[in-house]
Design a protein around this motif. Structure first.
Motif, PDB file in Angstrom:
ATOM      1  N   ALA A 182      -3.052  21.163  45.507  1.00 16.26           N
ATOM      2  CA  ALA A 182      -3.904  21.500  44.367  1.00 16.26           C
ATOM      3  C   ALA A 182      -3.193  21.136  43.074  1.00 16.26           C
ATOM      4  O   ALA A 182      -1.973  21.063  43.021  1.00 16.26           O
ATOM      5  CB  ALA A 182      -4.239  22.981  44.384  1.00 16.26           C
ATOM      6  N   THR A 183      -3.987  20.889  42.053  1.00 19.66           N
ATOM      7  CA  THR A 183      -3.442  20.637  40.726  1.00 19.66           C
ATOM      8  C   THR A 183      -3.280  21.980  40.025  1.00 19.66           C
ATOM      9  O   THR A 183      -4.256  22.716  39.857  1.00 19.66           O
ATOM     10  CB  THR A 183      -4.404  19.756  39.920  1.00 19.66           C
ATOM     11  N   ALA A 184      -2.067  22.285  39.631  1.00 24.83           N
ATOM     12  CA  ALA A 184      -1.814  23.599  39.034  1.00 24.83           C
ATOM     13  C   ALA A 184      -2.546  23.735  37.709  1.00 24.83           C
ATOM     14  O   ALA A 184      -2.664  22.768  36.953  1.00 24.83           O
ATOM     15  CB  ALA A 184      -0.318  23.774  38.835  1.00 24.83           C
ATOM     16  N   LEU A 185      -3.059  24.927  37.452  1.00 28.47           N
ATOM     17  CA  LEU A 185      -3.715  25.201  36.178  1.00 28.47           C
ATOM     18  C   LEU A 185      -2.742  25.957  35.292  1.00 28.47           C
ATOM     19  O   LEU A 185      -2.093  26.892  35.749  1.00 28.47           O
ATOM     20  CB  LEU A 185      -4.960  26.058  36.386  1.00 28.47           C
ATOM     21  N   PRO A 186      -2.637  25.554  34.034  1.00 26.64           N
ATOM     22  CA  PRO A 186      -1.734  26.284  33.155  1.00 26.64           C
ATOM     23  C   PRO A 186      -2.259  27.699  32.888  1.00 26.64           C
ATOM     24  O   PRO A 186      -3.473  27.922  32.899  1.00 26.64           O
ATOM     25  CB  PRO A 186      -1.731  25.444  31.873  1.00 26.64           C
TER      26      PRO A 186
END
Lengths: 155, 722
Positions: free
Chosen positions: A41-45
Motif C-alpha cells: 500500500a501507499t502510505a498516507l501522511p
C-alpha cells in the motif's frame, strides 16, 4: 446454490470468518465485496497507525485498515500470506487486512450471544456478539466504526 | 418525471439553443452580415420559441415573442433596414426574451415595465406603424412550429405585387431530407392561382441518369394577392436545399400568366416513380430510400447553367449534424474505464518487458500497437467531454451591454476563438471569473468617453475576449484598450491598505500583480458593477482551483491584458513525479516555477527546523516534503535532494525539498475522499504505470502549514474542530 435462498428466507445469516493472530472474527457476508491477496500500500501522511495506506482496486483508491491494529492487537508487517477483505461500509469501500479467511458460517440469530459486559472500549465499539462454533469463540465485528473518525480524534 | 414535464424540459433546452442562435445571428448582423439566411435564422429562432411557448400556454412569453417576431419579419422582408440602432434594440429584446424564457422555466418574476418598454420600442421600429402587429394576436400559426411546411396558411397580408414568378430547382439534398417537390408546388397552389412549368432540360439520357440526383426544375407563376414572405414561407424548410428565384409579376404580365399549366405537379410524381423503377433495375442492392451519401452525386449534377442562386444558395448553414444528448455520468464512467485501460496497458507492458521478451518480438510489437490504440481511445473519450467555449463566451455580449449601460461607456466586445474546445467542467467554472474580468475591464479598464476623446481614442471602447489552444492548454485573454493600470495609484492604495511596505521597491510587473491581492480594490467608490473588494483575488483563486494561472500585462495609455492559461481537462493533470523517502509523489507542474540542486552555501538555518534557500539573492523558505508529510522524523541533507521552486496561492514562493525527480507525466486524478477522507497536504491520488497509488501534493496546504506550524498536525486539528 439451492441452499442460499432458502437460508435467507428462514432468517439465517451467513458470516465470513477470518483469523487475526490466534483470534477468530466474522463479519456479515453481505458487506463483503471480494477477497484479494495483499499488495503493498501507499502510505498516507498523518494517518492513524491502523491505516496502512491506499491501494489501487481496479482504478478506485482503496484505504487499507489493519484490523489487528484497529482492534487493539499486535500487528506485524503484512506479507504475501495476508489477505484483504474488501468490504462495503455505507457509501465507502474499504480493505480490511487480516491474516487469513477461514470459513463461511450459516447461523441463526439465536446462536449469536450478546457481548458480555467488559471494560474494553474496543470491544464495545466493534464487537456485536459472540459465537461458539465447535468449541471456538468467534467475535462478530460491526464495521461502521472501522474507519477513523475525525471528531473522535480531535477531541 | 411525467411525460409532459419531460417535453416541457426539452422545450426549454431547445429554447436555450434558439436563444443562442438568435443572439449570435443578431451579433453577426451587427458586424455587417447581410446574408438573408442569417435574418431567416434569427426569425426562425424567435418563431420556434413563440410556437413552443404557445403549446405550453406561456402567455407572457408568447406576447413578447410575437412583437419581436413581427419586427424581425419586417426586417426579413426588407421593409426595415438593419441599422445599428435597430440591431441594438433587437439585441436588448433578445435579452428580454431570454428573461421571459427563464421566468417561464423557473417561475421567477419578469421586469414587466422593461418588457413593455421594449415591446413599445419594437413596435416603434415597424415602419408601417402597427399594421403587422395585430394579426389576431399571433394566434394564427402557433401550430406550425417545427413541423412540415404544409400547415402554414397565413391570411392575406398587405397588398403586394399581384403575383410572383418562382423558379424552383431542388437539389438532391432536398429529397434526401424526405421533402417532396410536389407537396411544395401544391402548397404554392394554395396561395393563389398557379401555372407550373416543368423544366426537363437538365435531364440526362437514361443511361447517364443517377437515380439519387435531382434534375428537374419548375417555374411557377403565382397570381393573386400574395406577398413575398408568404411564398418564402412555403420554401422555408427546404431553404438551402434548392435554388429559388423569385421575381414579382407586374400587372402587365398578369394577363399572360394564367396560361394553361404545361405540366401538372402530378406529372412529377410519375417521374419520381420512374426514377425509382430505374434505380431498382440499375442498382438492385441499394434501397430506394435516398441515403445520406446523396450529396456526392448531387454536387456532380448541380453545376449546370441554371439560374444563379440569389442569396439562397450562399454558403449553406452547416447542417446541424447528428448529435445525441448523453447523461454526463455515463461519459464520466467511460472516461474512468479508459483511464483504467491505460494503466492496465502500462502494467502489461512492464510485465512483458520484465519477462524478457525482445523488443522486436511479436508480443512486444503487439503491445506497442495496443498502447497507441489506448492513447487514441483516451484522447477521443476526453474529446467527448470537450465543448467549445462558445457557450460561456455567448453570455458575455449581454453582460457587456448591461455594464456599458450602467457605466455610460460605449463598449464593443470582440470575441475570437469561440470554437476552442475545453472540458465541460472547466467551461462551467469559467463563467464566474470571466464575468468578473469583463466587468472589471469595462468598469476599471476603459476610460470615460471624455477621457478617451482627450487621449485621441475613439469614444467606443473595445474589450477583446479570445481563446486559443497553446501547448496542450487553453489560453483565454481579456484585453481592453483603456488607460492601462495606474501604477502610482495601485501602489499607494496597496501601501495604504498595508499590503506592501511603504519603502518596498517594486517592479512594474510586481505592482500590476498587486491587484490580485486579497482585499485590494481600486474603485474609489463602491459601484454596482465591481469594486466590492472581492475582485481579482477571487478570480485568481478560482483560476488556480482549476489548475490554471492568470497573468496581467499592462501598457499605460494602451490598455491591459489578462491572460489565463487553463488545463484542457480536470480529469488529468500534468505532474512532476518525485520520490520522497521511498514514496512516489506527484507535484502539479502548474505550480512549479523551476527546479534546482541546492548547494550547501545556499541553504541557511533560521533556528529550529526552519530553513531558507537563496535563489538569486532572494530567500525563500525551504520545506522538506518528507518531514512535512511525516514520512521522516528529521530534516534531510538539502544537498542530497532536489528543490522545486513553487509559486502557491497569492503568489507566495517556496522551495520544496524532495529526494529525486523521476520525470514528468500526465496522471489521471483519483479522489481520496470517495473511500476515505481528505488528507491534509494531499490534493488527490493517482495510479501510476506500475499499478500503485501515488499521492498528488496539495502544495498550498503544505506551504501554508509549514509557514504557520511545524507539521500538518495543527492544521488537521484546526480542520477537525472548525
Amino acid at each position: 446454490m439451492t441452499q442460499t435462498n432458502p437460508t435467507a428466507a428462514a432468517g439465517l445469516r451467513e458470516l465470513i470468518s477470518f483469523r487475526i493472530g490466534a483470534q477468530e472474527f466474522c463479519v456479515d457476508i453481505m458487506a463483503v465485496r471480494e477477497i484479494r491477496g495483499w499488495t503493498a500500500a501507499t502510505a498516507l501522511p498523518q494517518s492513524p497507525p491502523f491505516v496502512r495506506g491506499v491501494i489501487n482496486l481496479r482504478g478506485a483508491v482503496l484505504p487499507i485498515v489493519d484490523l489487528a491494529a484497529r482492534l487493539g492487537f499486535e500487528s506485524s508487517e503484512p506479507s504475501d500470506r495476508n489477505v484483504i477483505i474488501v468490504a462495503q461500509i455505507g457509501e465507502q469501500v474499504v480493505g480490511l487486512l487480516v491474516d487469513a479467511v477461514s470459513d463461511i458460517l450459516t447461523v441463526t440469530d439465536d446462536v449469536i450471544q450478546p457481548t458480555p459486559d467488559v471494560a474494553s472500549d474496543t470491544a464495545k465499539t466493534f464487537v456485536r456478539g459472540l459465537l461458539a462454533i465447535d468449541g471456538r469463540m468467534i467475535s462478530l465485528i460491526g464495521l461502521e466504526r472501522v474507519l477513523p473518525d475525525l471528531e473522535l480524534e480531535a477531541a | 418525471m411525467d411525460p409532459l414535464a419531460a417535453i416541457r424540459e426539452t422545450f426549454f433546452q431547445e429554447c436555450e439553443e434558439q436563444l443562442a442562435e438568435l443572439e449570435s445571428g443578431l451579433l453577426a448582423m451587427e458586424a455587417g452580415d447581410t446574408d438573408p439566411e442569417t435574418i431567416n435564422a434569427v426569425f426562425r429562432a424567435v418563431h420556434s420559441i413563440k410556437g413552443g411557448a404557445g403549446a405550453f400556454s406561456l402567455e407572457a412569453l408568447v406576447r413578447f415573442a410575437h412583437v419581436f417576431e413581427t419586427a424581425l419579419d419586417e426586417m426579413r422582408s426588407g421593409r426595415l433596414a438593419a441599422t445599428d440602432v435597430v440591431l441594438k434594440t433587437l439585441l436588448r429584446a433578445a435579452d428580454v426574451l431570454a428573461d421571459h424564457v427563464r421566468a417561464a422555466h423557473d417561475g421567477s418574476a419578469v421586469d414587466e415595465a422593461h418588457t413593455a418598454e421594449l415591446a413599445e420600442e419594437l413596435k416603434a421600429l415597424d415602419p408601417n406603424g402597427a399594421t403587422a402587429g395585430e394579426e389576431s394576436g399571433g394566434e394564427e400559426d402557433w401550430g406550425d412550429f417545427e413541423f412540415k411546411p404544409m400547415s402554414v396558411d397565413v391570411p392575406a397580408a398587405p397588398a403586394g405585387p399581384s403575383g410572383w414568378q418562382v423558379r424552383f430547382k431542388p437539389r438532391a439534398d432536398l429529397y434526401a431530407k424526405a421533402n417532396e417537390a410536389a407537396l411544395l408546388l401544391r402548397e404554392l397552389g394554395r396561395l393563389g392561382e398557379t401555372a407550373v412549368e416543368l423544366d426537363t432540360s437538365g435531364l440526362p439520357a437514361l443511361t447517364d441518369l443517377d437515380p439519387e440526383a435531382a434534375y428537374l426544375a419548375w417555374t411557377v407563376t403565382v397570381t393573386g394577392d400574395v406577398d413575398e414572405a408568404q411564398v418564402r414561407e412555403v420554401f422555408e424548410f427546404v431553404d438551402g436545399d434548392c435554388e429559388l428565384e423569385m421575381t414579382p409579376l407586374t400587372t402587365a404580365e398578369d394577363g399572360e400568366a394564367p396560361a394553361a399549366p404545361v405540366e401538372d405537379p402530378g406529372e412529377t410524381l410519375d417521374i419520381g416513380a420512374l426514377l425509382a423503377r430505374v434505380q431498382a433495375v440499375a442498382d438492385p442492392p441499394s434501397p430506394q430510400q435516398v441515403s445520406p451519401a446523396a450529396p456526392a452525386p448531387a454536387a456532380a449534377a448541380t453545376p449546370e447553367p441554371s439560374s444563379p442562386p440569389d442569396g439562397q444558395g450562399q454558403p449553406r448553414k452547416p447542417e446541424a449534424g447528428a448529435t445525441i444528448r448523453v447523461d454526463l455520468e455515463r461519459v464520466d464512467r467511460l472516461i474512468d474505464l479508459v483511464g483504467e485501460l491505460v494503466i492496465n496497458q502500462a502494467m502489461l507492458s512492464q510485465r512483458v518487458m520484465e519477462a524478457g521478451f525482445a523488443r522486436a518480438s511479436g508480443v512486444a510489437m503487439g503491445l506497442d500497437e495496443l498502447e497507441q490504440l489506448t492513447r487514441e481511445i483516451q484522447d477521443s473519450v476526453m474529446a467527448i467531454r470537450a465543448q467549445p467555449v462558445k457557450s460561456v463566451f455567448q453570455r458575455m455580449p449581454r453582460l457587456v451591454r448591461e455594464v456599458a449601460a450602467m457605466t455610460g461607456k460605449p463598449v464593443r466586445l470582440i470575441t475570437d476563438g469561440e470554437g476552442t474546445e475545453v472540458d465541460k467542467t472547466v467551461i462551467e467554472r469559467l463563467a464566474d471569473p470571466l464575468t468578473h474580468m469583463i466587468r472589471n475591464a469595462i468598469d476599471h479598464g476603459l476610460e470615460s468617453p471624455e477621457k478617451r476623446a482627450e487621449a485621441g481614442k475613439p469614444a467606443e471602447g473595445v474589450v477583446r475576449l479570445t481563446a486559443a489552444h497553446r501547448s496542450g492548454r487553453i489560453v483565454i485573454e481579456v484585453a481592453d484598450d483603456g488607460g492601462g493600470i495606474n501604477r502610482e495609484r495601485v501602489k499607494s492604495i496597496a501601501i495604504e491598505k498595508g499590503l506592501v511596505a511603504p519603502d518596498a521597491a517594486l517592479s512594474d510587473e510586481e505592482i500590476d500583480n498587486l491587484i490580485f491581492m486579497p482585499g485590494f480594490s481600486t474603485a474609489s467608490e463602491v459601484s454596482d458593477i465591481s469594486g466590492r473588494g472581492v475582485g481579482m483575488d477571487v478570480v485568481r483563486r478560482s483560476i488556480q482551483a482549476l489548475g490554471g494561472r492568470i497573468t496581467i500585462s499592462s501598457r499605460p495609455g494602451k490598455g491591459s491584458t489578462f491572460t489565463m492559461s487553463l488545463p484542457l481537462t480536470l480529469a488529468v493533470l500534468d505532474g512532476m513525479v518525485v520520490s520522497v523517502q521511498g514514496q512516489t509523489l506527484v507535484a502539479p507542474i502548474t505550480a512549479i516555477v523551476e527546479t534546482l540542486l541546492p548547494k550547501a552555501g545556499d541553504v541557511h538555518s533560521l533556528g529550529g527546523s526552519a530553513r531558507v534557500i537563496a535563489i538569486r539573492d532572494t530567500y525563500v523558505p525551504l520545506i522538506d516534503v518528507g518531514q512535512a508529510l511525516g514520512y521522516r522524523a528529521g530534516p534531510m541533507d538539502a544537498t542530497q535532494g532536489v528543490a522545486l521552486l513553487i509559486e502557491g496561492e497569492g503568489g507566495a514562493r517556496a522551495a520544496l525539498l524532495v529526494d529525486a525527480i523521476q520525470g514528468q507525466r500526465q496522471v489521471v486524478i483519483k479522489s481520496l475522499e470517495a473511500n476515505y477522507r481528505q488528507v491534509p497536504g494531499v490534493a488527490a491520488a493517482t495510479i501510476l504505470g506500475d499499478g500503485r497509488v501515488a499521492l498528488i501534493l496539495d502544495i498550498d496546504t503544505i506551504v501554508a502549514v509549514s509557514r504557520g506550524a511545524d507539521s500538518l498536525r495543527a492544521e488537521k486539528r484546526l480542520a477537525a474542530t472548525g
